[in-house]
Design an enzyme around this catalytic site. Structure first.
Site, PDB file in Angstrom:
ATOM      1  N   ASN A   1     -37.220   7.965 -79.855  1.00 16.51           N
ATOM      2  CA  ASN A   1     -37.560   7.685 -78.464  1.00 16.51           C
ATOM      3  C   ASN A   1     -37.341   6.208 -78.105  1.00 16.51           C
ATOM      4  O   ASN A   1     -37.568   5.322 -78.928  1.00 16.51           O
ATOM      5  CB  ASN A   1     -39.023   8.047 -78.203  1.00 16.51           C
TER       6      ASN A   1
ATOM      7  N   LYS B   1     -36.307  13.314 -82.927  1.00 20.32           N
ATOM      8  CA  LYS B   1     -36.384  12.387 -81.796  1.00 20.32           C
ATOM      9  C   LYS B   1     -36.462  10.920 -82.232  1.00 20.32           C
ATOM     10  O   LYS B   1     -37.190  10.565 -83.147  1.00 20.32           O
ATOM     11  CB  LYS B   1     -37.585  12.719 -80.915  1.00 20.32           C
TER      12      LYS B   1
ATOM     13  N   SER C   1     -41.736  12.140 -82.562  1.00 21.37           N
ATOM     14  CA  SER C   1     -42.486  13.231 -81.946  1.00 21.37           C
ATOM     15  C   SER C   1     -43.302  13.922 -83.027  1.00 21.37           C
ATOM     16  O   SER C   1     -42.852  14.063 -84.170  1.00 21.37           O
ATOM     17  CB  SER C   1     -41.530  14.233 -81.283  1.00 21.37           C
ATOM     18  N   SER C   2     -44.500  14.374 -82.640  1.00 26.91           N
ATOM     19  CA  SER C   2     -45.356  15.059 -83.615  1.00 26.91           C
ATOM     20  C   SER C   2     -44.824  16.432 -83.973  1.00 26.91           C
ATOM     21  O   SER C   2     -45.220  17.017 -84.983  1.00 26.91           O
ATOM     22  CB  SER C   2     -46.781  15.174 -83.066  1.00 26.91           C
TER      23      SER C   2
ATOM     24  N   HIS D   1     -25.478   6.770 -57.184  1.00 29.03           N
ATOM     25  CA  HIS D   1     -26.152   7.992 -56.732  1.00 29.03           C
ATOM     26  C   HIS D   1     -26.158   9.057 -57.836  1.00 29.03           C
ATOM     27  O   HIS D   1     -26.218  10.258 -57.551  1.00 29.03           O
ATOM     28  CB  HIS D   1     -25.497   8.568 -55.479  1.00 29.03           C
TER      29      HIS D   1
END
Length: 459
Positions: A307, A305, A299-300, A170
């Site tokens: 990813n 980053k 990332s541009s 949970h």
């Protein structure tokens, strides 16, 4: 505008074309034509061996030549069939005419040309051709990819069998496990899923226009056409097709085996969606790092980053695959009366479903091979979760009949930041044997892993 990787409507034939090279010769229109030629040739040769006075057994030279039409089938041959289809406007008839055109300079074959496609309806050729495509696609592309994933995950399960990790149920901290055990869970699921895919019998029927051998019996009423057809369908290649005989059908094979296979594929894909999401989450938590690739950009605008794109691509493409597989499984077993054509256009998309599945498996393997375990982060996570030891403490308390064990631990831990000292104070005050006190005092979140390591090593 010319068709190219840039102008293709489907990304399978555009952006991702290079990743599907193994599947293309099998599941494409070319592959479909190739299998049709195989079926027609197999049926034709088998007829020559049936004992009919009108069609004597073919010579070894003719048999070799016919088999060469299958083994040497080329894109040029497929183009020639398409050219014939422009006149016939019927794809199976175009295959028949193409085969007959190859008999012109061979007297023995030319004489027997009318036995090409003898007593067959188009679906006798089509259903067996689809079956051959599916069998080869499953056995040479799909299952090896699944087995490769299983092997990689098994390797990871063994490698990380004893590396403790905090569980989350949970979304909240829960009893610790090990990284290897969580991966082992997936291995076991995938093994069963792969066995289900492999266990589906690929069926074929060759019983005429509505499944009753009407045309066959009109030519030779006393011949056992059912046994003959079964022999052609089930005998090993090249004598037969190496499929499983379907004795009852309307004009089309009912496609129930396809539904069974596609459901099995979809279940496998669902397991891998679950895995992809979990690993995505573990990357987000920092449990795994990803090896960097020179020149890649995450990332541009955010240079830092890295990813988890491979797991995202896997998840997305498995979703596409399952949407198609589920439609195929639901639609194909349904046909109005003895035949309608709604299955025909849908069947042509089997390769698309296989394509998205294969693409996803490749992305997943790429992602798995990039992962590096961050044991420091895992240990940090465990060190901030002493509350998970409330479970073993209250379980030992229950063993010795300490009243209100659960409630006492709940009071100390629920919704609170728990430190080792808080638990040790509670343990030292318990009326339980000293040996059990010592065992509980020595326990840490990282050592409270039960049989996780053993289970991980077992797969």
């Amino acid at each position: 505008m010319n068709l190219s990787s840039l102008t293709a409507i489907s990304p399978l034939d555009g952006r991702y074309a290079a990743k599907l090279s193994a599947l293309r010769p099998i599941m494409s229109e070319y592959g479909y034509m190739h299998r049709r030629v195989q079926v027609e040739v197999t049926w034709f040769i088998a007829l020559s061996d049936a004992g009919f006075a009108e069609f004597e057994p073919l010579s070894a030279e003719s048999r070799d030549y016919l088999h060469s039409l299958v083994s040497n089938f080329s894109e040029a041959d497929a183009e020639a069939i398409k050219a014939i289809e422009k006149t016939t406007n019927h794809d199976v008839k175009a295959v028949e005419y193409w085969i007959k055109s190859k008999f012109d300079a061979r007297a023995e074959l030319h004489k027997a040309a009318e036995f090409v496609h003898f007593a067959c309806t188009s679906e006798d050729i089509n259903n067996t051709s689809h079956a051959l495509q599916i069998r080869v696609g499953r056995d040479t592309v799909l299952l090896p990819a699944v087995e490769g994933i299983i092997a990689k995950l098994r390797e990871m399960a063994h490698l990380y069998a004893e590396v403790p990790m905090l569980s989350r149920t949970h979304g909240q901290t829960a009893s610790p496990t090990t990284v290897g055990k969580e991966i082992a869970n997936v291995v076991v699921r995938l093994q069963k899923a792969a066995a289900n895919i492999a266990g589906v019998k690929i069926l074929g029927k060759m019983n005429g226009a509505v499944g009753n051998y009407n045309a066959h019996l009109s030519a030779w009423p006393k011949f056992d056409w059912e046994a003959f057809s079964q022999s052609v369908v089930e005998s090993a290649e090249p004598k037969g097709l190496g499929l499983t005989f379907q004795p009852y059908s309307i004009q089309i094979e009912p496609h129930d085996y396809m539904a069974e296979l596609f459901d099995a594929m979809a279940r496998t894909n669902t397991i891998l969606i679950d895995l992809s999401r979990d690993i995505w989450g573990y990357v987000s938590l920092g449990f795994f790092k990803q090896r960097l690739k020179a020149g890649e950009i995450g990332s541009s605008t955010m240079p830092h980053k890295v990813n988890p794109i491979d797991f995202e691509n896997c998840e997305g493409n498995l979703g596409m695959a399952n949407a198609m597989l589920k439609h195929l499984a639901e639609k194909l077993p349904i046909s109005r009366w003895q035949r309608d054509l709604t299955d025909s256009t849908v069947l042509r998309n089997i390769g698309v479903a296989f394509g998205y599945t294969t693409l996803a498996y490749a992305s997943l393997m790429t992602g798995l091979n990039k992962l590096e375990l961050n044991e420091e982060r895992l240990q940090e996570d465990l060190n901030h979760a002493w509350e998970v030891l409330a479970e073993p403490i209250q379980t030992v308390m229950r063993r010795y009949g300490v009243q209100g064990a659960y409630e006492k631990l709940k009071e100390v831990t629920r919704g609170k930041t728990v430190h080792a000292e808080d638990l040790h104070r509670l343990i030292n005050g318990l009326e339980i044997p000293q040996a059990d006190k010592d065992r509980l005092l020595a326990m840490t979140p990282a050592t409270y892993i039960g049989k996780a390591a053993e289970l991980a090593k077992r797969v």
